[in-house]
Design a protein around this motif. Structure first.
Motif, short mmCIF file in Angstrom:
data_model
loop_
_atom_site.label_atom_id
_atom_site.label_comp_id
_atom_site.label_asym_id
_atom_site.label_seq_id
_atom_site.Cartn_x
_atom_site.Cartn_y
_atom_site.Cartn_z
N THR A 1 0.83 -1.20 0.00
CA THR A 1 0.00 0.00 0.00
C THR A 1 0.87 1.25 0.00
O THR A 1 0.63 2.18 -0.76
N ILE A 2 1.88 1.25 0.85
CA ILE A 2 2.71 2.44 0.96
C ILE A 2 3.49 2.64 -0.35
O ILE A 2 3.75 3.75 -0.78
N GLY B 1 2.37 1.95 -3.24
CA GLY B 1 1.44 2.30 -4.32
C GLY B 1 0.74 1.02 -4.75
O GLY B 1 1.37 0.13 -5.31
N TRP B 2 -0.54 0.96 -4.48
CA TRP B 2 -1.35 -0.25 -4.71
C TRP B 2 -1.12 -0.79 -6.12
O TRP B 2 -1.47 -0.13 -7.09
N LEU C 1 0.88 8.88 3.67
CA LEU C 1 -0.48 8.76 3.10
C LEU C 1 -1.12 10.14 2.97
O LEU C 1 -1.89 10.39 2.04
N PRO D 1 -1.48 10.50 -1.18
CA PRO D 1 -2.60 9.58 -0.89
C PRO D 1 -2.62 8.37 -1.81
O PRO D 1 -3.35 7.43 -1.56
N GLN D 2 -1.80 8.38 -2.87
CA GLN D 2 -1.81 7.25 -3.79
C GLN D 2 -0.59 6.36 -3.62
O GLN D 2 -0.28 5.53 -4.45
N GLY D 3 0.17 6.56 -2.52
CA GLY D 3 1.35 5.74 -2.29
C GLY D 3 2.54 6.27 -3.05
O GLY D 3 2.43 7.19 -3.87
N GLY E 1 2.33 5.10 -6.76
CA GLY E 1 0.98 4.99 -7.33
C GLY E 1 0.67 6.14 -8.26
O GLY E 1 1.26 7.21 -8.16
#
Lengths: 581, 376, 296
Positions: free
Chosen positions: C222-223, C225-226, C280, C284-286, C289
């Protein structure tokens, strides 16, 4: 009765509960009490996960904090269950409110991770702050449940108290997840942008749902700590959250009955398998896997489908049609856009765009793919924040207003791809937009039945006007594309807008449907509604538009009557030049 | 000496029921459920508890049959309470073998009191016998005994002056840590370094290096078995020659199996008893019987639970039949088990002795270096 | 303990975590679903190594292919039982079905091996300490490299990527999507198996280890970027950084001794948590991401 399942479950639950009280051992009564506590936790999770659609991993923590608040109050200060309730419920709610500010806007798994991390920190604090929490060992010697000073004994008294709380909590949850609020949540889950564009304050809904989940969790925690009689970091651990998630998915994530039924099943299952000795958790895992694979929508939704097939309930009758409230007519400019600029990374999607729109005017917006048309719409409706420039609507600056406020001010839109809630009826898809401004959890607690009925009446009129009256009671997902487009326009009109923004309304329609749509739009414009239409389909747009604007690379390259635009060399180059090159 | 006493006692006990209850026509049945963690992070210790109890229950005194089932308590208080309630709903429980996890015991205490059923456990956590609950009987030296032995031996034998303490951030670790600090303070010793380790911490090298940099001359450990082995490996790898006086986690055969004998060289640890050291013939016989039954080597936990269960059986042999009888007998009797002599101090603490075992570097089986008896 | 040693330890731990996170992200990309059993597959890999080692007196480096092949079979089974029946369902269904798989794996391991910690054999015979860690770093790097080559330069890799990008389009151009998904599970599980062997040598293995590893993988992915592969590896290294470097900082910078309390093991965890929350908020998108935006 349209939803026979809750009644059926209630009957089964009442019979089983009566049997348990009459014949059950203290063990049975205790396990059922614990199941009720998990049901309360799951009812809270229903709000944030099932309804608001946010994968929160903090509900277990809210329960844990409620448990610690009640446990510490009891063990250190001798405050009983009932007196400590405000603290046990208030503290998790306060924490949720604080946490929500930074994390609630995060999307899906980023939100999940943020809530997970906050839970980890809470667990660490509970483990390390030995002076307050008793550390890893926790605090024992907590008394049993009390009510108004009277002790509630373990056994049937506790069971009755816990399940009364479940009944009240379930009733409140049913209010908050049914009626207007439930419909609002459904739109929000289907597509957040659409929900905001029809005037729903999704941030407020999500915030309220998060707080509600914390309140339920805190209440469950207070009951838990006085039932287990000890509070320890165990109650803050991730396994509690996994149990909560399992209950939601196994029971059915959107239903009150699902939260309660799932809690009973997930709590009882491992106890039933205890006879298998060393293999009981293995059996539990296998059964859990089987349940989720065979009934992936959860047991309650599966049961509901089955019951619907057996009973074939008739759809609710259509409400009487109600007139659409009139819109006040004003003079003067409707929409004024000045020097609007918006970039994505290095790319200028909008570059110094200005335009005006008068009441009743039909403005066509054209331009090649990627020229910035939809970005312009998204800026006007507040989905994107412009980097520079100003947007005024009816003389008021709306540049920084949130999307739902812009929609409520009388600026409606449709999307490139029709976005209706598939499983909701066409009527309800429209009705929710009629009353979008009054959707909220606090209002929902008071009941929204009459409001919803009135909204449906107005929605019926709107659907009739849009030529979709005959499909009002069908699920929107089952409708033909052309009909869905009509329903979507009816929904936009439910906001009683002064300006309607249409993003490629003719796309996917056949020629008859296009002609029909054009005629309806012309009628609307004659009635005083201004239209801003994005369209590639020139045979559709040219006769409809009073005036046209062409965008290319985010800039306005031409503006004028349809005839002028058609012959503008820049427009021709923008459309054809690239294709020819 | 132990053996002689035990034999004498057994002879008396065997004869007792016939004398005391001659009218008893058929065998009395005692319900002694075994509630221990079979799953979760304490499953190793739980298995020792179960095996010790089950081995004892297989040989009830004459005239008594045993009804017993093993119920998993997991590691949460909720499951433990469910397990006890379940056992209580199955019939008249005479005594229950209860889990060694302190938090679970705190949750079980009120249930035991309401149902007037004695709990026999080997939980070391201090708090459980401080609640004035007459139904708790702890057959493992509490931290006040075990940590006193650990610190005393460290001071007397290793002459520590600048210890570093590494403890687990679990109930076991925190409770022991507090006791170690108290005992050190009595000896006017201040630790030069302390760190609380989560059970999931992997790389222990930083903590170790910081302890070394702080000038530690010894490591006092209060870690579970697996982390103890990790730490011993890390110490061996770092080449640091430091005195290690560990908690009972090191003495579990499951722990030493993870280490080469050389990695254990010179380390010592406290425990209630070290059956595999075979100090007495009775202890050796116990180890053999245990191996035959469970294909595993018993540790101090297994022996303590064996002794505890046998004390209940001894009470039954003297005529105790009900939970009330057994509670009374446990509170007043004196019993010579294989590990030590057990007798309640009035609050349910039955074990007042501990041993220090040390490893010679050639074998994974330690020798008992010192017997510690807490003088009341 | 000098910086070189710390970096060395950090890389060894981070490399093992990266393998776990990679397996997680592969399945995520191919199916859109979270495989919650990934941590338990690591645990299963550890026990597979232990049991192979008890039968064959081989060094870890030779057991590695065996363990990976064995776990690939387990991965296929997980795909068949817990994913394929739910492929048209909301992703949370797979969340729960893989949690159930994890419960089964954990209890099967307890029944089969007992609850006590076990150690897998070292990668190289006789070697201990630094040599072992270097071997782990090299093996993990080789596996990540092989994965890259397979994904970028083989036909199967292209098909896997096409499936990950858009299942419907992949199906339309004749790719057997289900077969690709099963293959992805097999690859992901064998990566977990490799991680299990490496970790079980350094840090032992017990049946309850899975929960810890899935949390690490979830945080890393997650961190990072998904869905981002580079992000998963970076995220794994970031976690290792806080587990190894942060508590060692006072050794490197003696000035920090005054606030040594901030570098205890617990504070290291809290520091990582705070950094994640800050990240985050800022991104917010990693880390890797893409910022979400609809078509302009």
């Amino acid at each position: 009765m349209r939803r026979p399942l809750p009644l059926l479950l209630l009957a089964i639950g009442a019979i089983y509960g009566a049997w348990a009280i009459a014949h059950g051992s203290p063990y049975t009564l205790r396990v059922l009490s614990v199941a009720g506590i998990y049901a309360l936790l799951a009812l809270g999770y229903l709000m944030i996960f099932g309804q608001a659609g946010a994968l929160a991993l903090s509900s277990g923590t809210f329960m844990g904090i409620g448990a610690y608040a009640a446990g510490i109050a009891a063990a250190r200060y001798g405050i009983g269950f009932d007196l400590a309730l405000p603290l046990a419920v208030g503290l998790p709610v306060l924490l949720a409110a604080l946490v929500a500010i930074p994390v609630l806007r995060l999307q899906t798994h980023y939100f999940a991770l943020a809530t997970l991390i906050i839970s980890q920190i809470a667990l660490l604090v509970a483990t390390e702050w030995v002076g307050l929490t008793g550390g890893a060992n926790g605090i024992g010697g907590i008394g049993g449940l009390t009510l108004a000073g009277f002790p509630i004994r373990a056994g049937w008294q506790s069971l009755a108290l816990v399940w009364s709380a479940v009944a009240v909590g379930g009733w409140l949850a049913a209010r908050m997840t049914g009626g207007l609020a439930g419909a609002g949540f459904a739109v929000m889950r289907a597509d957040g942008a659409t929900a905001r564009a029809i005037g729903l304050d999704t941030d407020a809904l999500r915030f309220a749902a998060f707080l509600a989940s914390a309140a339920y969790g805190g209440f469950a925690g207070a009951l838990y700590v006085h039932t287990i009689r000890v509070v320890s970091p165990d109650v803050l651990g991730f396994p509690v959250m996994v149990t909560c998630l399992t209950i939601a998915v196994v029971g059915g994530r959107r239903r009150v009955a699902g939260a309660i039924g799932g809690a009973v099943l997930v709590t009882l299952l491992p106890e039933w398998f205890r006879a298998l000795r060393d293999y009981y958790l293995l059996a539990y895992g296998a059964i859990l896997l089987a349940v989720i694979v065979l009934l992936p929508e959860g047991i309650t939704e599966a049961a509901e489908t089955l019951l619907a097939r057996l009973l074939r309930p008739a759809p609710a009758p259509l409400p009487p049609a109600l007139p659409v409230p009139p819109i006040a007519v004003t003079r003067g400019p409707l929409l004024e856009i000045d020097a609007l600029t918006r970039s994505f990374g290095g790319l200028r999607a909008l570059d110094d765009v200005s335009l005006r729109l008068a009441p009743g005017e039909v403005l066509g917006l054209i331009g090649p793919n990627g020229s910035g048309k939809t970005t312009l719409l998204n800026c006007v409706t507040g989905l994107y924040r412009p980097d520079a420039g100003r947007i005024r609507f009816l003389g008021a600056d709306i540049t920084r207003l949130p999307t739902h406020a812009i929609a409520r001010a009388g600026l409606a839109r449709t999307f490139q791809t029709v976005s209706l809630v598939a499983e909701m009826s066409a009527l309800d898809n429209v009705a929710i937009a009629v009353e979008a401004a009054s959707v909220g959890l606090l209002r929902a607690l008071g009941g929204t039945g009459p409001q919803f009925t009135r909204a449906r009446g107005i929605a019926r009129t709107l659907l009739e006007a849009a030529g979709a009256a005959e499909v009002a009671q069908l699920p929107a997902g089952s409708l033909a594309y052309g009909i869905r487009r009509r329903v979507e326009i009816a929904r936009a009109l439910a906001l009683r807008p002064r300006l309607l923004l249409l993003d490629e309304p003719a796309a996917g329609l056949n020629e008859t449907e296009q002609a029909d749509l054009a005629a309806r739009l012309r009628d609307l414009a004659q009635g005083g509604l201004a239209l801003l239409v994005i369209e590639h389909n020139m045979p559709f747009l040219l006769p409809l538009a009073d005036r046209m604007i062409c965008l290319d690379h985010g800039r306005v390259i031409a503006s004028g009557s349809p005839a002028e635009i058609q012959s503008d060399p820049l427009v021709i180059e923008a459309y054809l030049g690239r294709g020819a090159a | 000496m132990h053996t002689a006493l035990r034999a004498a006692l057994l002879a008396t006990l065997a004869a007792a029921p016939l004398a005391a209850v001659p009218c008893l026509a058929r065998a009395a049945e005692l319900d002694i459920p075994v509630l221990v963690p079979i799953t979760g992070f304490l499953a190793v210790e739980g298995a020792s508890q179960r095996n010790g109890a089950v081995l004892a229950l297989r040989k009830p005194p004459a005239g008594i049959t045993i009804k017993s089932s093993v119920i998993d308590t997991g590691t949460s208080p909720e499951v433990a309470v469910n397990a006890l309630e379940r056992a209580l709903s199955d019939g008249a429980v005479a005594a229950a073998v209860a889990p060694m996890l302190g938090t679970q015991m705190l949750a079980l205490l009120p249930v035991a009191e309401e149902n007037k059923v004695p709990l026999i456990t080997i939980s070391g956590t201090a708090a459980i016998t401080q609640k004035h609950n007459p139904y708790i009987f702890r057959f493992f030296p509490g931290d006040d005994v075990a940590k006193a032995a650990q610190v005393r031996y460290a001071i007397d034998h290793f002459k520590i002056a600048h210890p570093a303490i590494l403890y687990q951030t679990t109930a076991y670790g925190q409770s022991g840590h507090a006791e170690i600090l108290a005992r050190l303070k009595e000896a006017a010793i201040t630790p030069v370094y302390e760190d609380g380790l989560d059970v999931a911490v992997k790389d222990l090298a930083p903590s170790l290096a910081k302890a070394r940099a702080a000038g530690a001359d010894s490591l006092l450990l209060q870690l579970h078995g697996g982390p103890t082995a990790l730490l011993m490996k890390a110490v061996a790898a770092s080449g640091w020659k430091v005195a290690i006086i560990a908690g009972s986690g090191l003495t579990q055969p499951a722990t030493t199996a993870l280490l080469e004998p050389g990695e254990l060289a010179g380390a010592c640890a406290e425990t209630s008893a070290s059956p595999e050291s075979r100090e007495t013939p009775a202890m050796a016989a116990f180890v053999d019987a245990y191996r035959a039954a469970f294909d595993a080597t018993p540790d101090g936990f297994a022996l303590a639970q064996y002794d505890a269960t046998n004390m209940v059986l001894a009470a039954a042999a003297q005529g105790a039949r009900t939970a009330a009888d057994i509670t009374k007998a446990l509170a007043t009797m004196q019993y010579d088990g294989l590990a030590m002599r057990y007798r309640s101090d009035g609050t349910g603490n039955m074990a007042h002795s501990a041993v220090i075992v040390c490893y010679d570097g050639a074998s994974r089986v330690p020798r008992v270096a010192w017997h510690f008896d807490k003088t009341p | 303990m000098d910086l070189g040693q710390i970096v060395f330890n950090l890389l060894a731990l981070g490399a093992a975590y990266a393998l776990v996170a990679l397996g997680f992200v592969l399945i995520l990309n191919a199916t859109g679903a979270v495989n919650f059993a990934q941590g338990d597959l690591v645990m299963a890999g550890g026990f597979a190594a232990v049991s192979f080692a008890s039968m064959l007196d081989w060094p870890g480096v030779l057991l590695l292919p065996l363990v990976m092949a064995g776990l690939a079979l387990v991965g296929v089974a997980v795909a068949l039982v817990a994913y394929l029946p739910l492929r048209r369902r909301p992703p949370e269904s797979v969340f729960i079905s893989t949690i159930a798989v994890g419960i089964i794996a954990q209890n099967a391991a307890t029944l089969g091996f007992g609850a006590q910690a076990r150690a897998a054999p070292p990668l190289l015979p006789g070697g201990d300490g630094p040599g072992q860690k270097l071997a782990i770093i090299l093996v993990a790097a080789a596996l990540i490299g092989a994965l890259y080559v397979m994904f970028m330069h083989t036909q199967t890799g292209r098909r896997l990527r096409a499936t990950a990008q858009d299942r419907d389009i992949a199906a339309a151009i004749g790719i057997r999507v289900d077969a690709m998904v099963i293959a992805t599970f097999a690859v992901a599980a064998s990566l977990a198996g490799a991680a299990g062997l490496l970790l079980a040598n350094l840090f032992f293995v017990t049946p309850v280890d899975g929960a810890n590893y899935i949390l690490k993988a979830y945080i890393a992915v997650t961190i990072g970027g998904w869905g981002s592969i580079a992000g998963a590896v970076t995220g794994a290294l970031l976690i290792a950084l806080f587990e190894v470097l942060w508590p060692a900082l006072p050794l490197l910078l003696p000035g920090l001794d005054a606030i040594s309390g901030a570098f205890s093991q617990t504070m290291s965890t809290i520091a990582l948590d705070i950094v994640i929350l800050l990240l985050l908020m800022l991104r917010p998108q990693g880390l890797f991401g893409q910022a979400a935006r609809s078509r302009a």
